[in-house]
Design an enzyme around this catalytic site. Structure first.
Site, PDB file in Angstrom:
ATOM      1  N   ASP A 557      37.538  39.230  33.151  1.00 29.73           N
ATOM      2  CA  ASP A 557      37.299  39.938  34.263  1.00 29.73           C
ATOM      3  C   ASP A 557      38.613  40.944  33.716  1.00 29.73           C
ATOM      4  O   ASP A 557      39.248  41.004  32.507  1.00 29.73           O
ATOM      5  CB  ASP A 557      37.703  38.980  34.773  1.00 29.73           C
ATOM      6  CG  ASP A 557      38.163  39.634  36.908  1.00 29.73           C
ATOM      7  OD1 ASP A 557      38.378  40.809  36.912  1.00 29.73           O
ATOM      8  OD2 ASP A 557      38.106  38.626  37.729  1.00 29.73           O
ATOM      9  N   GLU A 560      39.824  45.965  33.160  1.00 29.73           N
ATOM     10  CA  GLU A 560      40.087  47.653  33.485  1.00 29.73           C
ATOM     11  C   GLU A 560      41.259  48.401  32.520  1.00 29.73           C
ATOM     12  O   GLU A 560      40.873  50.306  31.735  1.00 29.73           O
ATOM     13  CB  GLU A 560      40.361  48.491  34.885  1.00 29.73           C
ATOM     14  CG  GLU A 560      39.371  47.110  35.799  1.00 29.73           C
ATOM     15  CD  GLU A 560      39.647  46.337  35.591  1.00 29.73           C
ATOM     16  OE1 GLU A 560      39.828  45.957  35.670  1.00 29.73           O
ATOM     17  OE2 GLU A 560      37.928  45.971  36.062  1.00 29.73           O
ATOM     18  N   ASP A 637      35.188  42.811  43.568  1.00 35.51           N
ATOM     19  CA  ASP A 637      35.803  41.441  45.165  1.00 35.51           C
ATOM     20  C   ASP A 637      35.827  42.665  45.945  1.00 35.51           C
ATOM     21  O   ASP A 637      36.367  42.958  47.196  1.00 35.51           O
ATOM     22  CB  ASP A 637      37.340  41.918  44.594  1.00 35.51           C
ATOM     23  CG  ASP A 637      37.808  41.239  43.375  1.00 35.51           C
ATOM     24  OD1 ASP A 637      37.046  41.007  43.216  1.00 35.51           O
ATOM     25  OD2 ASP A 637      39.491  41.204  43.180  1.00 35.51           O
TER      26      ASP A 637
END
Ligand SMILES: *[C@@H]1O[C@H](CO)[C@@H](O)[C@H](O)[C@H]1NC(C)=O
Length: 983
Positions: A557, A560, A637
């Protein structure tokens, strides 16, 4: 994932309170827009939009790019030359090397570089150590095949003056017509123009220049003075060339302005798709204002967009700069290979073939304008003509989707967080108690000791191995999160090694970069570095990451990367990576390199152990073209709100047509508490996400399916069981994706490319090649669903065989316990109908074949099976069959589709010998079967001496609107052998 601050938390609890009072209200929290740039706040985007406005509004605009004909060379499928950029009001030219490569596959690639930067002949400001070239390593990460240069591509000597023409592609049906001045290219298929480069003259390569510091006074005067027309032309807006501020951060931009931009037009094409990931409709919207149009371009800049909004061109967590255009019976595409921040403007214009025809024969052209901050101008062109041709060619370049382990396409249970190992074991037992299948339970960040990855919190997860043993009893798996931010805390072995081995991302001064994330002060592993990836590999060894076992897998996760105190919640653009590339050059690839390292690590840990690695499973949030090779993605999310459920479907369809079909959205919605109705409907939709995982934020109430209460728990259990029973079909669809790039859930335009009416449809879809058409309910209180049947074909309700016939729109009843789900005639669907606790326990279960007879009277379907976990399929350990039903002879046959047998074929077939077909259901059975009582079966190498045997047939006549159907129970044939059933 999810970061929150006090205020949004308060918001959530206030809203929760409000929701209890008023069930109709759903949480309406929304993105902090001000944290993310608009085009106007992104210097290069603003500059290029302004450039476009000038080019398009001035009739005397002349695009300043020309291909110098004296430099053009064509040799063995590759054209090279130099494009000259005229500097306005001087006699200077900037030299831009051009390379056009024609591939055997029919794909063309156009690359433009800048000579001075290529040679490193530029000066950087601020004493920067950054590389001087334009980033040219995106292909190293994204491209894995399809680049064999075409031997057949040939110069067409018929070219008109001022052009160069190359014939290429299958049967030399494709042609690139390169106009020298202004430089531009038309791509044709069978003489018809499909794609145009620089047709509108918006191409712009910002060349390197030295910063000239003007005396302050002169500048001021210049602003106020009335400048001569010629000077005005020369006066470019330099305000964002040298540094840029946003949200309290300053980007030092040591290389100055370096954007690349190009207009790409699709004449005659009304719809464009792709450019994932965004929340809007599948068919992309126009972006320059107007009714129901966006005002900002689609943006691709992988970011942790907290509480993202619906129907928006804002960037999300991942980027796939691949776009397809669709018109009746034709699909073409482009792939913009650039890893820097990118914006895409889309406009459409209508031209009338005949000005007097008032719309009849009018043609829509979609124009796109691609703008990237840095890097090469590098575009691949696909000329179709089918959607699969284009998606397949893109897949050949960037790799097909991984063939995942079977467990990973079953149901996953996640939440932030299961709080202890006992909690995990308890949830595991409760699924069993309520007879709800699931395969994987997940651990979010709280399992770690103080957010230090590769550790366990000793107070809460004292016995991770014992926990995994219990899961393994029912062939279940554990997935634990590992993120790229490494806690900056003395004595933590991972950060100590990261520092001592010098493997972290650096800041602009070349020192280790420090930022803020879950653990507080953190450093980031730089997976662009081969040494870093190698080190990362070692961290996952069972003896290093203690507490993990063979049934544990990984969730990546925040890759980025998410940096809480960074500009736009990510890394500063002037940070430095391996090879001294600036972060701005490769930002969108960053997430993929991290998953690559994790994938390789999971492979390596088994290789070290017993030399028999299983297929890695890694879930990622951030992605780029090529990430499909490495695992699954999810849409980040989302919220427990109906619009998020609705948006999940076009988002997942968009991933599928973008070569990354292993996609899902958090079932139930991440933020907020879903109503029970929403939760039930979400599971029904989730049963059709290629990646199906329930997940929830730490502030939400527990919502494991068995907690919902009746009738909701049963409804959810039914949806999950439907997924399990169709796993053979899903797995076969994944196999197809892994060998052809085909999407797993497919939008209407992909399946029916001749049906213009269906080009905008993105709320229903087909599963694999099975003709299974689903349209999950995504609106509150809705009890019926209109479904669009594109073709003249019979469709049957999946559950009760109610008959429909296309082309038309039908209304399908959809009370809460029902999923609108149809079977298109002409297909054969494999299922496994015995309910089990997990998919691993179904490995040797018998199969049911559902033969769905359509208008032609025939039907066909395939089945792919293997052990669902190892790489033995690469050595022939698999079963691949084609089932066909011939109406004329009333026979169903099974034939082998497997390639030549491999080393492990026999061993696998032996294992599967006992796996048989336990039932054949024929939907839409002919009325002439009414009197029949048995069928005749022959099996290749059949054991019965006569070679054939008879088995009873049950026939059920047509009843009201419901189709006739027939069933053969226990035909006793093996799934892996050839056989024939004569009805
Ligand atoms: C990971 O990246 C390296 C370097 O680009 C490449 O050689 C390797 O094949 C990649 N691994 C996978 C599984 O794609």
């Amino acid at each position: 994932m999810y970061y929150f601050d006090g205020s949004s938390r308060r918001w959530t609890s206030l809203l929760t309170l409000f929701c209890i009072l008023c069930l109709l209200i759903t949480p309406a929290v929304s993105v902090k827009r001000e944290n993310f740039k608009t085009c106007d706040q992104s210097g290069f985007c603003k500059r290029n939009r302004a450039y476009a406005d000038t080019a398009l509004s001035e009739s005397r605009w002349q695009a300043p790019y020309a291909l110098d004909p004296s430099t053009v060379k064509f040799d063995k499928g590759v054209l090279t030359g130099t494009v000259l950029k005229k500097i306005i009001n001087t006699n200077d030219n900037v030299r831009l090397p051009l390379k056009i490569t024609f591939h055997e596959s029919g794909t063309a690639r156009v690359t433009i570089d800048e000579e001075r930067r290529q040679k490193g002949d530029i000066e950087l400001r601020h004493g920067s150590k950054a590389r001087k070239e334009r980033y040219n390593e995106a292909e190293k990460w994204a491209i894995v095949g399809g680049t064999t240069v075409s031997a057949g591509a040939a110069l067409n000597s018929d070219a008109e003056k001022g052009t160069t023409r190359i014939m290429y592609g299958p049967g030399s049906k494709f042609e690139a017509v390169i106009r020298h001045e202004p430089y531009g290219i038309e791509f044709k298929r069978e003489g018809e123009t499909q794609i145009k480069f620089n047709d509108r003259g918006l191409m712009n390569v910002e060349h390197w220049r030295a910063k000239v510091d003007k005396p302050a006074e002169e500048q001021k005067e210049g602003d106020e003075a009335v400048v001569a027309e010629s000077d005005k032309e020369a006066a470019e807006d330099e305000s964002t060339w040298w540094d840029e501020k946003f949200g309290g951060n300053t980007d030092s931009k040591p290389k100055g302005p370096e954007a690349v931009a190009l207009d790409i037009s699709f004449p005659g094409y009304q719809n464009v798709y792709g450019a994932a990931e965004h929340t809007g409709p599948l068919s992309l919207k126009e972006t320059r204002g107007g009714d129901d149009k966006y005002t900002d371009p689609y943006r691709l800049y992988n970011s942790d967009v907290f509480e993202y909004e619906m129907d928006s061109p804002m960037t999300l967590y991942g980027s796939i700069p691949f776009m397809q255009a669709q018109k009746k019976n034709s699909n073409v595409g482009v792939f913009w290979l650039n890893a820097a921040e990118t914006w895409i403007d889309i406009t459409k214009s209508t031209t009338s073939a005949n000005p007097l025809s008032l719309g009849i024969g009018s043609e829509v052209t979609t124009q796109t304008h691609w703008i990237s901050e840095a890097g090469l101008l590098d575009v691949f062109v696909f000329l179709g003509p089918t959607p699969q041709d284009v998606i397949g060619a893109y897949g050949e370049l960037t790799g097909y989707s991984q063939l995942p382990q079977q467990f990973s396409i079953a149901y996953h249970q996640c939440r932030w967080n299961y709080v202890t190992d006992e909690d995990v074991k308890d949830v595991d037992r409760k699924f069993d108690k309520h007879r709800i299948p699931y395969d994987v339970i997940w651990l979010d960040i709280e399992y770690t000791d103080g957010k230090k990855y590769f550790t366990w919190d000793p107070m809460t997860f004292g016995d991770p191995i014992g926990m995994q043993k219990q899961l393994d009893d029912h062939e279940r798996k554990l997935v634990a999160i590992i993120d790229p931010h490494i806690k900056n805390e003395g004595g933590y072995h991972v950060v100590d090694e990261l520092k001592s081995k010098d493997l972290a991302i650096k800041n602009k001064d070349g020192n280790i970069y420090e930022g803020w994330c879950w653990p507080g002060s953190s450093h980031w592993v730089d997976c662009f570095s081969p040494k870093a990836r190698d080190w990362w590999k070692g961290l996952f060894r069972y003896d290093k990451f203690k507490g993990t076992g063979k049934n544990s897998f990984i969730w990546n996760d925040m890759n980025e990367p998410s940096v809480f105190n960074g500009p736009e919640t990510t890394s500063p653009k002037d940070n430095l990576h391996y090879g001294d590339w600036e972060h701005r050059d490769l930002h969108n690839i960053n997430g993929m390199t991290f998953v690559n390292a994790t994938y390789e690590a999971l492979l390596a840990r088994d290789k070290d152990e017993d030399k028999h690695p299983v297929r890695p499973f890694v879930l990622t949030r951030s992605f780029y073209s090529g990430s499909q090779r490495l695992g699954a993605m999810w849409t980040g999310d989302n919220q427990a709100a109906w619009p998020h459920l609705e948006a999940s479907i076009p988002m997942i369809l968009s991933m599928g047509i973008s070569g990354y079909p292993f996609a899902g959205a958090d079932v139930g919605g991440f933020f907020g508490n879903p109503s029970k109705e929403l939760l039930a409907r979400w599971y029904q939709a989730g049963a059709f996400y290629p990646f199906m995982r329930g997940h929830a934020h730490i502030d939400t109430r527990r919502r494991e399916p068995y907690l919902a209460g009746e009738p909701y728990t049963q409804i959810i259990a039914q949806a999950i069981r439907l997924r399990y029973s169709l796993l053979p079909a899903w797995y076969t669809a994944f196999h197809e994706a892994s060998t052809t790039g085909a999407p797993i859930v497919r939008p209407n335009y992909y399946v029916h490319p001749g049906d213009e009416k269906g080009f905008g449809i993105d709320d229903q879809f087909y599963l694999g090649s099975y003709g299974l058409l689903a349209k999950p309910v995504t609106r509150e209180g809705q009890e019926g669903q209109d479904m669009y049947l594109a073709d003249k074909e019979k469709y049957y309700d999946y559950f009760d065989y109610w008959m429909y016939e296309g082309p038309t729109t039908v209304t399908v009843a959809a009370p809460l316990d029902t999923i609108p789900f149809l079977m298109r005639g002409g297909h054969i669907i494999p299922r496994r109908d015995r309910p089990r606790r997990s998919s691993g326990l179904m490995k040797f279960d018998p199969l049911t074949l559902v033969v769905v007879i359509g208008n032609s009277g025939d039907a066909e379907g395939t089945l792919y099976l293997d052990d669902g976990e190892s790489f033995n399929y690469k050595e022939g350990a698999y079963i691949h069959r084609r089932f066909s039903y011939q109406g004329a002879t009333s026979t169903l046959t099974s034939e082998d589709l497997a390639a030549l047998p491999g080393k492990k074929t026999n061993e696998y077939l032996k294992q599967m010998e006992k796996v048989r077909v336990e039932k054949v259901i024929v939907v839409g059975a002919p009325q002439t079967w009414a009197g029949k009582t048995e069928v005749e079966i022959s099996e290749e190498g059949g054991k019965s001496s006569s070679g054939t045997k008879k088995v009873p047939l049950e026939f059920h006549g047509q009843e009201g609107g419901k189709a006739a159907w027939a069933v053969v129970r226990d035909p006793g044939v093996q799934i892996g052998s050839g056989w024939k059933i004569a009805f």
